[in-house]
Design an enzyme around this catalytic site. Sequence first.
Site, PDB file in Angstrom:
ATOM      1  CB  THR A   1      -0.960   0.050   1.235  1.00 48.32           C
ATOM      2  OG1 THR A   1      -1.652  -1.100   1.137  1.00 48.32           O
ATOM      3  CG2 THR A   1      -1.950   1.164   1.147  1.00 48.32           C
TER       4      THR A   1
ATOM      5  CE  LYS B   1      -5.095  -1.858   1.728  1.00 42.87           C
ATOM      6  NZ  LYS B   1      -3.875  -2.583   1.980  1.00 42.87           N
TER       7      LYS B   1
END
Length: 335
Positions: free
Chosen positions: A133, A207
């Site tokens: 991420t 995300k």
Amino acid sequence: MQLLLRRPLSPSVVSSFFLRRSMSSKSTSTDPINPSNTRIGWIGTGVMGRSMCGHLIKAGYSVTVFNRTISKAQTLVDMGANLADSPNSLASQSDVVFSIVGYPSDVRRVLLDPSSGALSGLSRGGILVDMTTSEPSLAEEISKAASSVNCISVDAPVSGGDLGAKNGKLSIFAGGDETTVKRLDPLFSLMGKVNFMGASGKGQFAKLANQITIASTMLGLVEGIIYAHKSGLDVRKFLEAISTGAAGSKSIDLYGDRILKRDFDPGFYVNHFVKDLGICLNECQRMGLALPGLALAQQLYLSLKAHGEGDLGTQALILALERLNNVSLQPSLSS
């Protein structure tokens, strides 16, 4: 009847013929990916990466791994993976290189460092898949850098925590070239379900939106638990009751029981969640968005980090609410 006499082929011609034949039998950009034609590189063998990479090894792929702390890669080496001494060395032995590391600075180092990074060792046509991420702008930068050397990059961060990684049930958010993402599906499907979100960087945006949703959901969960405890309810029965109603959520399924057992082992680290929410807030500022729930959750998670609890799992948010209200679930749970 005439006989056609042919001169014997020279060794150089014979060699050229077999070289061309050999090259034509190798994997091309249109061949389906499978263990016989695709070598995998894996950078980052922490809580998530170790399980994700393990699925590829079990499926029969030849895998080379790299991790700064070698001991964390030992399980995969025991399963048959090769160990590389740098991302560059790993990439030189791989067709597809996955990375899942801690912070954007780590991503930049392991992929883009001009001397030791994976891109500098990847052959023409190779693919980088960053599952960390990270920042959408960095995903776009990696994609441009890969294109400049005739390689491809996909950003593909994941959601589902340590259990999702272990069970091959992750949700994968992919950004990049759609044809490449579809070609990678035999690999993604071993780890979970891939969702194509758009061009480079869009996987990261998806995300981050996921993390914003989780942050508020987790805050609602622990607030509900604190309220139920203070009102004298049996918290376990309360969670069982709401889990099948409108308040049911993945957070309850994954973390409700862990919270009650005071199990704060990380499926996802508080430190990394603070990083993710910080990226979200930066993106909100850039977009001119006000998301107060996100800001509050980030502050509460930051308080855990300030108390030295950054290496606990995200379910440790209950500790921040206990301190805020001067209550503790522990006595009633242990009785």
